[in-house]
Motif scaffolding. Structure first.
Motif, PDB file in Angstrom:
ATOM      1  N   HIS A  36     -41.692 -17.381 -43.134  1.00 28.72           N
ATOM      2  CA  HIS A  36     -41.758 -18.461 -42.150  1.00 28.72           C
ATOM      3  C   HIS A  36     -41.463 -19.830 -42.761  1.00 28.72           C
ATOM      4  O   HIS A  36     -40.843 -20.687 -42.128  1.00 28.72           O
ATOM      5  CB  HIS A  36     -43.133 -18.462 -41.490  1.00 28.72           C
ATOM      6  CG  HIS A  36     -43.281 -19.448 -40.372  1.00 28.72           C
ATOM      7  ND1 HIS A  36     -42.396 -19.519 -39.308  1.00 28.72           N
ATOM      8  CD2 HIS A  36     -44.207 -20.423 -40.146  1.00 28.72           C
ATOM      9  CE1 HIS A  36     -42.766 -20.481 -38.482  1.00 28.72           C
ATOM     10  NE2 HIS A  36     -43.851 -21.050 -38.968  1.00 28.72           N
ATOM     11  N   ALA A 138     -49.013 -20.125 -37.714  1.00 27.60           N
ATOM     12  CA  ALA A 138     -48.026 -20.332 -36.645  1.00 27.60           C
ATOM     13  C   ALA A 138     -48.159 -21.682 -35.958  1.00 27.60           C
ATOM     14  O   ALA A 138     -47.281 -22.069 -35.186  1.00 27.60           O
ATOM     15  CB  ALA A 138     -48.147 -19.220 -35.605  1.00 27.60           C
ATOM     16  N   ILE A 373     -45.856 -20.575 -30.866  1.00 27.21           N
ATOM     17  CA  ILE A 373     -44.601 -20.482 -31.625  1.00 27.21           C
ATOM     18  C   ILE A 373     -43.515 -21.312 -30.969  1.00 27.21           C
ATOM     19  O   ILE A 373     -42.712 -21.977 -31.650  1.00 27.21           O
ATOM     20  CB  ILE A 373     -44.173 -19.006 -31.737  1.00 27.21           C
ATOM     21  CG1 ILE A 373     -45.167 -18.225 -32.608  1.00 27.21           C
ATOM     22  CG2 ILE A 373     -42.768 -18.891 -32.319  1.00 27.21           C
ATOM     23  CD1 ILE A 373     -44.877 -16.745 -32.697  1.00 27.21           C
TER      24      ILE A 373
END
Length: 563
Positions: A36, A138, A373
């Motif tokens: 990520h 996230a 997200i």
């Protein structure tokens, strides 16, 4: 026949299965974290990075912890010397190479993620602990902190704070003061990283199970001793205990209260985006149900709210909380943990079988993670455009010669510390910096070759072909229209009142400060001693007027007017 009794195979096998699950969960968590955030490795120097880097170059690192003069060269408002030491370590290992700094940043993130998982495991099974850690990763506030080197102390401070909480939990469960001492040490490191972690002992005081008061006091004593030492240390280093940027005497308390309520009420939308109502209702309902069944958790909930939101109150007025950035980092971490604990508790009390429970949990996670997200992606895209200005113009500064000149983008002229400190770093290598040209401030040297950042192409453009026109446009500033300025610096606080215009935008402009937008009336803590500047005003119609050069010095207020 006396033979040793072996542990039951079921227990031994169960422990092995849980360890295997922990190993798989941690491996998956690290893969998610690195995947990520891998893109941060391509970043350059941004925002306050050059200022912190320059401070680390000129400080021994440890002196920032005990020398007020050394520390206040970086910040007179906050006490976060850990960031200087962290940058100093990177300088010692790899020199001023941004790639290595971002590698360190990614490593710190992974360690914080592992610590978060370990904290979750104090009360949650592996799957739920993994869900909590992933929820935290996230969030847009987490991304904002990871993407900026200048906020590394939030990340590493959180790591130390988590270790401090885990140590206290172990101290409680094993009734061993040694764990409390280790936790206090971790807490001390967290406090040197960022002030937001200082209230931690108050949270631990309200954490169930409560047990005997004498035993809790014994285990908390090391933490509160560190907290007391911090207050004394802060008074010595900054000359005061309170922090923030705005001058306290200038706050309008009724307006601050109204603005604080409005700002705090907007936090769910900042973090979750336009689809914030449903996940907010679900998390709030789960927490309410949990507290109704376990009222012992109410004091902890109230204390968490006080310790999280209290330090944010001064920031509401200035500089303001308008995006899911570092100011919401710790808030989001706690919401992720409390939300995970509450959802699991509520799921276990659903009056149905496991299939219904798992389905309800999956649905709750889905309606939370999708908006999360989506908001993170949207905010990150805007932030990357912003960072691109720093990356491109910073690279130009480091590569261009003194014969070249450039017009910084408004982003850089309003954060001019980036330009001045990066230039100092370049000069240390024996190189000269390109000449800077911006609105209403003459160039320090003759300009023969001129560049400007193009936001559409995201690169520097050579505009030397229209050199004279660009310079004339940049210097097209009126010096006859009405303008007033009252400015003073007293006891480390700068206060100002500009006029006569109620609308439009005022700027403080100088070769050392850049062109910084300011409110018509305001105040701020400052370490400035004496500075020459122009007051500029840009009207809604597009014209700009400026004052003559004004010298602002402590103890010598300026009251200038042009009627």
């Amino acid at each position: 026949m006396n033979t040793p009794i072996a542990p039951p195979l079921a227990t031994s096998g169960r422990t092995a299965r849980w360890q295997l699950r922990d190993g798989h969960a941690l491996l998956l968590l690290l893969i998610i974290a690195v995947t990520h955030f891998y893109g941060v490795l391509s970043g350059g120097w941004r925002g306050d990075d050059p200022a912190i880097l320059w401070h680390a170059m000129n400080s021994s690192g440890l002196s920032a912890f005990h020398d007020p003069t050394d520390w206040q060269k970086l910040s007179p408002n906050n006490l976060t010397p850990w960031i200087t030491l962290s940058f100093k370590l990177d300088l010692w290992l790899a020199g001023p190479d941004p790639l290595f700094f971002y590698q360190h940043q990614l490593l710190s993130l992974c360690l914080a993620a592992i610590a978060a998982y370990a904290l979750g495991r104090c009360w949650l099974p592996p799957a739920w602990s993994l869900a909590f850690a992933c929820l935290f990763l996230a969030g847009a506030p987490t991304t904002a902190v990871v993407e900026a080197l200048m906020t590394r102390h939030y990340l590493e401070g959180l790591l130390f704070a988590i270790l401090a909480v885990i140590a206290f939990v172990l101290a409680q469960r094993r009734q061993h003061i040694g764990w409390a001492a280790l936790g206090a040490l971790a807490y001390a490191l967290a406090a040197t990283a960022k002030e937001i972690f200082v209230p931690l002992p108050m949270v631990l005081l309200a954490m169930p199970p409560f047990g005997r008061l004498a035993e809790r006091a014994r285990l908390l004593a090391p933490y509160f001793c560190v907290a007391l030492a911090y207050v004394i240390w802060r008074q010595y280093m900054l000359g005061g205990v309170t922090g923030g940027y705005a001058a306290g005497h200038a706050l309008d308390l009724p307006a601050l209260l109204t603005q604080t309520i409005q700002t705090f009420a907007g936090f769910p939308r900042l973090i979750l985006g336009p689809y914030w109502p449903l996940p907010t209702i679900i998390l709030a309902a789960a927490l309410t149900f949990c507290l109704s069944k376990r009222p012992a958790g109410l004091p902890l909930t109230l204390m968490l709210g006080l310790c999280l939101l209290g330090p944010l109150v001064p920031l509401v007025f200035f500089p303001g909380i308008h995006s899911p950035d570092r100011y919401l980092f710790l808030v989001w971490f706690v919401v992720s943990l409390v939300g995970s604990l509450s959802l699991r508790f509520a799921a276990l009390h659903l009056p149905s079988g496991k299939l219904i429970q798992h389905s309800a949990v999956a649905l709750a996670c889905l309606v939370t993670i999708v908006p999360l997200i989506s908001q993170d992606s949207a905010v990150s895209a805007v932030r990357q455009t912003y960072y691109q200005e720093y990356d491109v113009q910073g690279k130009f500064m480091l590569e261009a010669s003194a014969e070249q000149a450039w017009i910084p983008s408004p982003t850089l002229t309003s954060t001019y510390w980036f330009v001045t400190q990066l230039c100092e770093i370049k000069r240390r290598t024996g190189q000269s910096c390109p000449t800077v040209l911006f609105k209403g401030v003459p160039a320090a040297m003759p300009v023969r070759q001129l560049y400007r950042y193009d936001p559409q192409q995201k690169r520097m453009l050579d505009i030397s072909a229209r050199l004279e026109a660009e310079i004339a446009q940049t210097m097209a500033v009126d010096e006859t229209r009405p303008l007033t300025a009252r400015v003073s610096i007293e006891n480390g606080h700068a206060a100002w009142q500009f006029g006569p215009y109620e609308t439009g935008q005022y700027f403080i402009a100088s070769a050392s400060l850049g062109r910084y937008p300011v409110s018509r009336i305001g105040s701020i803590k400052t370490a400035l001693t004496a500075v020459p500047l122009h007051l500029q005003y840009e009207s809604p119609e597009g014209w700009t007027t400026r004052s003559p050069l004004l010298w602002v010095k402590p103890g010598q207020p300026i009251n200038w007017a042009r009627r």
